[in-house]
Write a protein that holds these residues in place. Structure first.
Motif, mmCIF file in Angstrom:
data_model
loop_
_atom_site.group_PDB
_atom_site.id
_atom_site.type_symbol
_atom_site.label_atom_id
_atom_site.label_comp_id
_atom_site.label_asym_id
_atom_site.label_seq_id
_atom_site.Cartn_x
_atom_site.Cartn_y
_atom_site.Cartn_z
ATOM 1 N N GLN A 57 22.365 -57.612 30.926
ATOM 2 C CA GLN A 57 21.328 -57.294 29.769
ATOM 3 C C GLN A 57 20.355 -58.314 29.820
ATOM 4 O O GLN A 57 19.358 -58.112 29.024
ATOM 5 N N THR A 58 20.633 -59.489 30.069
ATOM 6 C CA THR A 58 19.523 -60.532 30.049
ATOM 7 C C THR A 58 18.614 -60.251 31.219
ATOM 8 O O THR A 58 18.500 -59.709 32.245
ATOM 9 N N GLY A 59 17.602 -61.077 31.067
ATOM 10 C CA GLY A 59 16.278 -60.935 32.309
ATOM 11 C C GLY A 59 16.885 -61.354 33.589
ATOM 12 O O GLY A 59 16.610 -60.671 34.406
ATOM 13 N N ALA A 60 17.717 -62.353 33.740
ATOM 14 C CA ALA A 60 18.117 -63.033 34.805
ATOM 15 C C ALA A 60 19.118 -61.673 35.400
ATOM 16 O O ALA A 60 19.149 -61.594 36.528
ATOM 17 N N GLY A 61 19.963 -61.512 34.651
ATOM 18 C CA GLY A 61 20.961 -60.297 35.054
ATOM 19 C C GLY A 61 20.462 -59.052 35.616
ATOM 20 O O GLY A 61 20.742 -58.453 36.550
ATOM 21 N N LEU A 62 19.632 -58.659 34.713
ATOM 22 C CA LEU A 62 18.721 -57.381 35.002
ATOM 23 C C LEU A 62 17.979 -57.636 36.514
ATOM 24 O O LEU A 62 17.871 -56.886 37.149
ATOM 25 N N TYR A 63 17.384 -58.902 36.495
ATOM 26 C CA TYR A 63 16.634 -59.252 37.931
ATOM 27 C C TYR A 63 17.503 -59.131 39.101
ATOM 28 O O TYR A 63 17.290 -58.459 40.160
ATOM 29 N N GLN A 64 18.564 -59.673 38.719
ATOM 30 C CA GLN A 64 19.629 -59.556 39.977
ATOM 31 C C GLN A 64 20.010 -58.369 40.276
ATOM 32 O O GLN A 64 20.357 -57.755 41.459
ATOM 33 N N GLN A 65 20.291 -57.346 39.279
ATOM 34 C CA GLN A 65 20.659 -56.046 39.503
ATOM 35 C C GLN A 65 19.645 -55.233 40.086
ATOM 36 O O GLN A 65 19.974 -54.218 40.632
ATOM 37 N N ASN A 66 18.343 -55.361 39.722
ATOM 38 C CA ASN A 66 17.299 -54.413 39.969
ATOM 39 C C ASN A 66 16.294 -54.832 40.976
ATOM 40 O O ASN A 66 15.542 -54.064 41.548
ATOM 41 N N CYS A 67 16.120 -56.100 41.035
ATOM 42 C CA CYS A 67 14.897 -56.731 41.701
ATOM 43 C C CYS A 67 15.233 -57.370 42.790
ATOM 44 O O CYS A 67 14.470 -57.678 43.876
ATOM 45 N N ALA A 68 16.239 -58.265 43.021
ATOM 46 C CA ALA A 68 16.677 -59.337 43.914
ATOM 47 C C ALA A 68 16.831 -58.748 45.226
ATOM 48 O O ALA A 68 16.508 -59.477 46.337
ATOM 49 N N PHE A 69 17.333 -57.515 45.166
ATOM 50 C CA PHE A 69 17.522 -56.791 46.899
ATOM 51 C C PHE A 69 16.228 -56.933 47.482
ATOM 52 O O PHE A 69 16.169 -57.308 48.763
ATOM 53 N N CYS A 70 15.100 -56.511 46.992
ATOM 54 C CA CYS A 70 13.719 -56.522 47.478
ATOM 55 C C CYS A 70 12.999 -57.730 47.481
ATOM 56 O O CYS A 70 12.539 -58.406 48.417
ATOM 57 N N HIS A 71 13.056 -58.588 46.372
ATOM 58 C CA HIS A 71 12.208 -59.393 45.821
ATOM 59 C C HIS A 71 12.924 -61.080 46.286
ATOM 60 O O HIS A 71 12.268 -62.155 46.034
ATOM 61 N N GLY A 72 14.269 -60.788 46.608
ATOM 62 C CA GLY A 72 14.874 -61.934 46.867
ATOM 63 C C GLY A 72 15.867 -62.726 45.815
ATOM 64 O O GLY A 72 15.213 -62.509 44.560
ATOM 65 N N ASP A 73 16.837 -63.368 45.970
ATOM 66 C CA ASP A 73 17.589 -64.036 44.845
ATOM 67 C C ASP A 73 16.747 -65.109 44.170
ATOM 68 O O ASP A 73 16.867 -65.313 42.993
ATOM 69 N N LYS A 74 15.802 -65.733 44.825
ATOM 70 C CA LYS A 74 14.967 -66.790 44.186
ATOM 71 C C LYS A 74 13.655 -66.417 44.383
ATOM 72 O O LYS A 74 12.620 -67.364 44.386
ATOM 73 N N LYS B 149 -0.948 -64.206 48.337
ATOM 74 C CA LYS B 149 -0.668 -65.325 48.995
ATOM 75 C C LYS B 149 -1.184 -65.260 50.588
ATOM 76 O O LYS B 149 -0.447 -65.858 51.370
ATOM 77 N N GLY B 150 -1.972 -64.522 50.797
ATOM 78 C CA GLY B 150 -2.746 -64.190 52.150
ATOM 79 C C GLY B 150 -1.810 -63.612 53.151
ATOM 80 O O GLY B 150 -2.157 -62.919 54.248
ATOM 81 N N GLN B 151 -0.883 -62.716 52.513
ATOM 82 C CA GLN B 151 -0.049 -61.818 53.574
ATOM 83 C C GLN B 151 -0.410 -60.746 53.161
ATOM 84 O O GLN B 151 -0.095 -60.294 51.884
ATOM 85 N N LYS B 152 -0.393 -59.359 53.841
ATOM 86 C CA LYS B 152 -0.363 -58.060 53.721
ATOM 87 C C LYS B 152 0.925 -57.499 53.454
ATOM 88 O O LYS B 152 2.145 -57.832 53.988
ATOM 89 N N TYR B 153 1.319 -56.686 52.459
ATOM 90 C CA TYR B 153 2.567 -55.939 52.137
ATOM 91 C C TYR B 153 2.168 -54.607 51.826
ATOM 92 O O TYR B 153 1.115 -54.307 51.376
ATOM 93 N N ASN B 154 3.155 -53.740 52.270
ATOM 94 C CA ASN B 154 2.931 -52.233 52.075
ATOM 95 C C ASN B 154 4.228 -51.627 51.913
ATOM 96 O O ASN B 154 4.662 -50.511 52.399
ATOM 97 N N GLY B 155 4.961 -52.158 51.086
ATOM 98 C CA GLY B 155 6.360 -51.519 50.538
ATOM 99 C C GLY B 155 6.062 -50.621 49.298
ATOM 100 O O GLY B 155 5.076 -50.299 48.897
ATOM 101 N N VAL B 156 7.059 -49.926 48.847
ATOM 102 C CA VAL B 156 6.977 -49.135 47.698
ATOM 103 C C VAL B 156 7.926 -49.656 46.653
ATOM 104 O O VAL B 156 9.330 -50.153 47.072
ATOM 105 N N MET B 157 7.542 -50.010 45.619
ATOM 106 C CA MET B 157 8.482 -50.584 44.478
ATOM 107 C C MET B 157 8.541 -49.214 43.664
ATOM 108 O O MET B 157 7.770 -48.527 43.042
ATOM 109 N N PRO B 158 9.888 -48.945 43.205
ATOM 110 C CA PRO B 158 10.210 -47.912 42.250
ATOM 111 C C PRO B 158 9.764 -48.359 40.768
ATOM 112 O O PRO B 158 9.758 -49.588 40.668
ATOM 113 N N ALA B 159 9.655 -47.317 40.345
ATOM 114 C CA ALA B 159 9.385 -47.426 38.405
ATOM 115 C C ALA B 159 10.741 -47.805 37.891
ATOM 116 O O ALA B 159 11.932 -47.261 38.400
#
Length: 150
Positions: free
Chosen positions: A19-36, A79-89
């Motif tokens: 339920q913390t921001g860090a825990g929710l990040y790891q659960q929902n965001c880290a797979f795509c945006h990385g652990d760090k 940061k100067g690089q192009k991205y074309n992924g899809v982020m879920p809501a």
């Protein structure tokens, strides 16, 4: 009985951490945006060293909130690089949790050092207000592509 209590406590601890921001990040965001927050080249932009850039422009705070609420689709440059992924809501998460994730991202990985001096944490009230906008991931992507970010 002792083992059952131990498992129950472990489960509560795991739930509390999630339920913390860090825990929710790891659960929902880290797979795509990385652990760090380093991102995935060509697919998902970095958040480390980049998320605070949004707070340097007037519409940046709303862009961060809308991206998390409504997802994002379309080509962007970060940061100067192009991205074309899809982020879920992630609108299914409560306002407090979404604010927690955003504040975690803005403060993690030394991002806190790049925050403007007048920075105030994103609030659940801001998330709640943004819910009335009702954007598509394509609209969020188009708005992001127009931002003049490094």
């Amino acid at each position: 009985m002792k083992q059952l209590v131990s498992w129950a406590l472990w489960g509560l601890l795991a739930l509390a951490t999630a339920q913390t921001g860090a825990g929710l990040y790891q659960q929902n965001c880290a797979f795509c945006h990385g652990d760090k927050g380093q991102g995935r080249p060509g697919a998902f932009p970095p958040l480390a060293g980049h998320a605070p850039d949004f707070l340097q422009i007037p519409t940046g705070r709303a862009q961060l909130i809308n991206t998390l609420l409504y997802g994002m689709q379309g080509e962007i440059t970060a940061k100067g690089q192009k991205y074309n992924g899809v982020m879920p809501a992630f609108a299914q998460l409560p306002d407090e949790q979404l604010a927690g994730v955003l504040n975690y991202i803005l403060n993690a990985w030394s991002n806190d050092k790049a925050l403007p001096s007048e920075f105030k944490p994103i609030t659940a009230g801001e998330i709640a207000a943004a819910r009335s906008t009702r954007l598509t991931p394509q609209q969020v992507g188009a708005a992001r592509a127009k931002l003049n970010l490094p």
